[in-house]
Write a protein that holds these residues in place. Structure first.
Motif, PDB file in Angstrom:
ATOM      1  N   ALA A 110       5.526  15.548   2.370  1.00  0.00           N
ATOM      2  CA  ALA A 110       4.489  15.452   3.393  1.00  0.00           C
ATOM      3  C   ALA A 110       3.096  15.389   2.772  1.00  0.00           C
ATOM      4  N   ARG A 111       2.864  16.143   1.723  1.00  0.00           N
ATOM      5  CA  ARG A 111       1.554  16.123   1.067  1.00  0.00           C
ATOM      6  C   ARG A 111       1.312  14.776   0.386  1.00  0.00           C
ATOM      7  N   GLN A 112       2.343  14.210  -0.197  1.00  0.00           N
ATOM      8  CA  GLN A 112       2.196  12.891  -0.813  1.00  0.00           C
ATOM      9  C   GLN A 112       1.898  11.829   0.241  1.00  0.00           C
ATOM     10  N   LEU A 113       2.566  11.937   1.393  1.00  0.00           N
ATOM     11  CA  LEU A 113       2.334  10.977   2.471  1.00  0.00           C
ATOM     12  C   LEU A 113       0.924  11.127   3.031  1.00  0.00           C
ATOM     13  N   LEU A 114       0.447  12.353   3.157  1.00  0.00           N
ATOM     14  CA  LEU A 114      -0.918  12.577   3.630  1.00  0.00           C
ATOM     15  C   LEU A 114      -1.929  11.939   2.682  1.00  0.00           C
ATOM     16  N   THR A 115      -1.750  12.125   1.395  1.00  0.00           N
ATOM     17  CA  THR A 115      -2.650  11.518   0.410  1.00  0.00           C
ATOM     18  C   THR A 115      -2.672  10.004   0.557  1.00  0.00           C
ATOM     19  N   LEU A 116      -1.498   9.415   0.748  1.00  0.00           N
ATOM     20  CA  LEU A 116      -1.406   7.962   0.890  1.00  0.00           C
ATOM     21  C   LEU A 116      -2.155   7.486   2.135  1.00  0.00           C
ATOM     22  N   ALA A 174       0.829  -1.208   0.000  1.00  0.00           N
ATOM     23  CA  ALA A 174       0.000   0.000   0.000  1.00  0.00           C
ATOM     24  C   ALA A 174       0.867   1.263   0.000  1.00  0.00           C
ATOM     25  N   ILE A 175       1.920   1.267   0.781  1.00  0.00           N
ATOM     26  CA  ILE A 175       2.795   2.441   0.851  1.00  0.00           C
ATOM     27  C   ILE A 175       3.626   2.552  -0.419  1.00  0.00           C
ATOM     28  N   GLY A 176       4.227   1.452  -0.822  1.00  0.00           N
ATOM     29  CA  GLY A 176       5.003   1.432  -2.058  1.00  0.00           C
ATOM     30  C   GLY A 176       6.215   2.338  -2.022  1.00  0.00           C
ATOM     31  N   PRO A 177       6.999   2.344  -3.097  1.00  0.00           N
ATOM     32  CA  PRO A 177       8.178   3.219  -3.147  1.00  0.00           C
ATOM     33  C   PRO A 177       7.776   4.687  -3.152  1.00  0.00           C
ATOM     34  N   CYS A 178       8.564   5.508  -2.485  1.00  0.00           N
ATOM     35  CA  CYS A 178       8.303   6.954  -2.464  1.00  0.00           C
ATOM     36  C   CYS A 178       8.494   7.528  -3.861  1.00  0.00           C
TER      37      CYS A 178
END
Length: 241
Positions: A105-111, A82-86
């Motif tokens: 941080a915005r990409q992590l929030l979306t995930l 689910a997290i996958g490569p950054c």
């Protein structure tokens, strides 16, 4: 490394040898993980079981055990998938550490908003996979050359992750990604402030200001920018010193 951790490392990092005995393999770890993710996304992590995943894949539970030893290992695979490569930084464009961390941080929030069950699955010491660690790698590497020590760069990444997790938990409690924690808080406490505002003058004024903002995600944006401001101040002090 004990046997349990060794098995998790093998599942997350490989190699993945094919079963030496039994019928020809019909599944792979990616399909198994994605079947579990589908259940967790729609029904919650608590509804994930070896039996449910096996049924979704059209195999028996015993067949599933040929690939994954148990639920703990299944959830670890689900988290990694689910997290996958950054996502890598944009090519051909040089940006500073602050813009890199803000985008990260915005990409992590979306995930996390897309897979809110990951919050419960990533608590406490555990074996992490290469995809998950690539997120930490990118955040730490964004601070290369800033004068911060390795420990401080790690702490900065952990601080940002904590902010993302907190906002995700609020959004999930407010009804999922579409929920707005600020608006929910105002709706719940607005009447109380109207009736008892004289007891809480500072809160009453703060909520009035929040209402005027038309429900913008102030908690997320305010916290993110203040964390980055703090890092900027520390970096500036190091450069002056």
């Amino acid at each position: 490394m004990d046997g349990e951790h060794a098995e998790l490392v093998r599942l997350l990092w490989g190699p993945h040898p094919k079963p030496a005995r039994g019928p020809r393999p019909t599944l792979d770890l990616d399909r198994i993980a994605r079947a579990g993710i589908e259940i967790a996304d729609s029904e919650g992590l608590g509804e994930v079981s070896m039996q449910r995943v096996a049924a979704r894949l059209g195999v028996t539970k015993m067949a599933l055990y040929r690939y994954v030893p148990g639920k703990a290992e299944l959830v670890a695979l689900m988290v990694e998938t689910a997290i996958g490569p950054c996502p890598p930084p944009e090519e051909g464009r040089s940006v500073g550490w602050r813009e890199q961390l803000e985008q990260w941080a915005r990409q992590l929030l979306t995930l996390f908003l897309e897979h809110s069950w990951v919050l419960a699955a990533t608590v406490g010491p555990r074996v992490q996979g290469p995809g998950e660690l690539s997120w930490l790698e990118r955040a730490v590497s964004a601070l290369d050359g800033t004068g911060l020590s390795g420990a401080e760069r790690m702490d900065a990444a952990v601080l940002l992750v904590g902010h993302v997790r907190g906002i995700t938990q609020q959004a999930h409690a407010a009804g999922g990604p579409a929920g707005n924690p600020e608006a929910q808080l105002g709706a719940i406490l607005g009447d109380l402030m109207t009736s008892h505002g004289e007891q809480f003058p500072a809160l009453t004024a703060a909520f009035a200001s929040a209402v005027e903002s038309d429900g913008q995600d102030q908690a997320w944006e305010f916290g993110l920018q203040r964390i980055l401001d703090g890092l900027a101040a520390l970096i500036d002090r190091r450069r002056v010193g």
